[in-house]
Scaffold this motif. Sequence first.
Motif, PDB file in Angstrom:
ATOM      1  N   LYS A   1       5.839   0.507   1.189  1.00 54.43           N
ATOM      2  CA  LYS A   1       5.703   1.570   2.190  1.00 54.43           C
ATOM      3  C   LYS A   1       4.875   1.069   3.372  1.00 54.43           C
ATOM      4  N   LEU A   2       3.842   0.283   3.058  1.00 58.05           N
ATOM      5  CA  LEU A   2       2.973  -0.313   4.072  1.00 58.05           C
ATOM      6  C   LEU A   2       2.595  -1.702   3.571  1.00 58.05           C
ATOM      7  N   PHE A   3       2.828  -2.713   4.403  1.00 60.36           N
ATOM      8  CA  PHE A   3       2.538  -4.099   4.033  1.00 60.36           C
ATOM      9  C   PHE A   3       1.433  -4.615   4.940  1.00 60.36           C
ATOM     10  N   VAL A   4       0.411  -5.227   4.337  1.00 59.94           N
ATOM     11  CA  VAL A   4      -0.760  -5.687   5.079  1.00 59.94           C
ATOM     12  C   VAL A   4      -1.061  -7.125   4.672  1.00 59.94           C
ATOM     13  N   VAL A   5      -1.460  -7.935   5.654  1.00 64.29           N
ATOM     14  CA  VAL A   5      -1.850  -9.326   5.387  1.00 64.29           C
ATOM     15  C   VAL A   5      -3.217  -9.572   6.019  1.00 64.29           C
ATOM     16  N   HIS A   6      -4.151 -10.057   5.197  1.00 67.74           N
ATOM     17  CA  HIS A   6      -5.469 -10.496   5.674  1.00 67.74           C
ATOM     18  C   HIS A   6      -5.536 -12.010   5.551  1.00 67.74           C
TER      19      HIS A   6
ATOM     20  N   VAL B   1       0.833  -1.209   0.000  1.00 70.45           N
ATOM     21  CA  VAL B   1       0.000   0.000   0.000  1.00 70.45           C
ATOM     22  C   VAL B   1       0.871   1.264   0.000  1.00 70.45           C
ATOM     23  N   VAL B   2       0.434   2.240  -0.794  1.00 67.72           N
ATOM     24  CA  VAL B   2       1.003   3.582  -0.747  1.00 67.72           C
ATOM     25  C   VAL B   2      -0.153   4.535  -0.444  1.00 67.72           C
ATOM     26  N   VAL B   3      -0.097   5.167   0.710  1.00 67.09           N
ATOM     27  CA  VAL B   3      -1.164   6.077   1.144  1.00 67.09           C
ATOM     28  C   VAL B   3      -1.064   7.379   0.348  1.00 67.09           C
ATOM     29  N   LYS B   4      -2.205   7.804  -0.238  1.00 68.77           N
ATOM     30  CA  LYS B   4      -2.269   9.071  -0.978  1.00 68.77           C
ATOM     31  C   LYS B   4      -2.911  10.176  -0.146  1.00 68.77           C
ATOM     32  N   ASP B   5      -3.914   9.802   0.649  1.00 67.28           N
ATOM     33  CA  ASP B   5      -4.658  10.768   1.462  1.00 67.28           C
ATOM     34  C   ASP B   5      -4.837  10.149   2.847  1.00 67.28           C
ATOM     35  N   ARG B   6      -4.079  10.647   3.813  1.00 68.90           N
ATOM     36  CA  ARG B   6      -4.056  10.025   5.141  1.00 68.90           C
ATOM     37  C   ARG B   6      -5.428  10.020   5.824  1.00 68.90           C
ATOM     38  N   ALA B   7      -6.170  11.107   5.753  1.00 66.72           N
ATOM     39  CA  ALA B   7      -7.486  11.168   6.403  1.00 66.72           C
ATOM     40  C   ALA B   7      -8.434  10.138   5.803  1.00 66.72           C
TER      41      ALA B   7
ATOM     42  N   LYS C   1      -9.827   3.758  -3.366  1.00 65.51           N
ATOM     43  CA  LYS C   1      -9.198   4.261  -4.590  1.00 65.51           C
ATOM     44  C   LYS C   1      -8.725   5.700  -4.425  1.00 65.51           C
ATOM     45  N   GLU C   2      -9.434   6.478  -3.618  1.00 63.33           N
ATOM     46  CA  GLU C   2      -9.031   7.855  -3.341  1.00 63.33           C
ATOM     47  C   GLU C   2      -7.935   7.914  -2.280  1.00 63.33           C
ATOM     48  N   ALA C   3      -7.949   6.968  -1.359  1.00 64.70           N
ATOM     49  CA  ALA C   3      -7.068   7.004  -0.199  1.00 64.70           C
ATOM     50  C   ALA C   3      -5.682   6.427  -0.457  1.00 64.70           C
ATOM     51  N   MET C   4      -5.581   5.463  -1.385  1.00 66.35           N
ATOM     52  CA  MET C   4      -4.313   4.758  -1.536  1.00 66.35           C
ATOM     53  C   MET C   4      -4.177   4.120  -2.905  1.00 66.35           C
TER      54      MET C   4
ATOM     55  N   LEU D   1      -7.348   6.564   6.852  1.00 61.93           N
ATOM     56  CA  LEU D   1      -7.772   6.198   8.209  1.00 61.93           C
ATOM     57  C   LEU D   1      -9.268   5.903   8.263  1.00 61.93           C
ATOM     58  N   GLU D   2     -10.051   6.657   7.515  1.00 66.05           N
ATOM     59  CA  GLU D   2     -11.493   6.384   7.437  1.00 66.05           C
ATOM     60  C   GLU D   2     -11.739   5.007   6.833  1.00 66.05           C
ATOM     61  N   TYR D   3     -11.004   4.690   5.773  1.00 68.40           N
ATOM     62  CA  TYR D   3     -11.128   3.379   5.120  1.00 68.40           C
ATOM     63  C   TYR D   3     -10.738   2.255   6.082  1.00 68.40           C
ATOM     64  N   VAL D   4      -9.601   2.411   6.754  1.00 69.99           N
ATOM     65  CA  VAL D   4      -9.105   1.360   7.649  1.00 69.99           C
ATOM     66  C   VAL D   4     -10.159   1.010   8.695  1.00 69.99           C
ATOM     67  N   GLU D   5     -10.742   2.014   9.317  1.00 72.04           N
ATOM     68  CA  GLU D   5     -11.755   1.752  10.340  1.00 72.04           C
ATOM     69  C   GLU D   5     -13.073   1.275   9.722  1.00 72.04           C
ATOM     70  N   GLY D   6     -13.444   1.847   8.598  1.00 69.53           N
ATOM     71  CA  GLY D   6     -14.759   1.588   8.021  1.00 69.53           C
ATOM     72  C   GLY D   6     -14.946   0.234   7.378  1.00 69.53           C
ATOM     73  N   HIS D   7     -13.904  -0.314   6.758  1.00 74.63           N
ATOM     74  CA  HIS D   7     -14.103  -1.561   6.013  1.00 74.63           C
ATOM     75  C   HIS D   7     -13.992  -2.816   6.880  1.00 74.63           C
TER      76      HIS D   7
END
Length: 100
Positions: free
Chosen positions: A55-60, A12-18, A85-88, A21-27
């Motif tokens: 930049k950011l590595f995530v595993v589900h 992941v490459v974050v484009k818009d931090r706010a 799509k807007e966030a990252m 963070l909304e996406y991370v909590e919301g999904h």
Amino acid sequence: MNKNTIYALLDVVVKDRAKFLEYVEGHKLSMQQYGGKLLFRSNDLQPIEGEWSPKLFVVHEWPSEAAFREWYSSREYAPWKELRKEAMDMNLVLARKMPG
């Protein structure tokens, strides 16, 4: 872990931090509804060899590929996918543990 367990690996490459963070909590709830769970997330990665440098590595973890694909195309996840799509920017692969 059963033999159908699959892992979603995200670079992941974050484009818009706010929005990120909304996406991370919301999904999260939509993931849980389909059996997915966050196993690992880190932005403290130390490349040793090669050119891959996330930049950011995530595993589900998902109970099956079918569960992941059902979630990924679900109505519950659709608004979060648009926000994502807007966030990252993201690279995503699915992986299954090899036996043995």
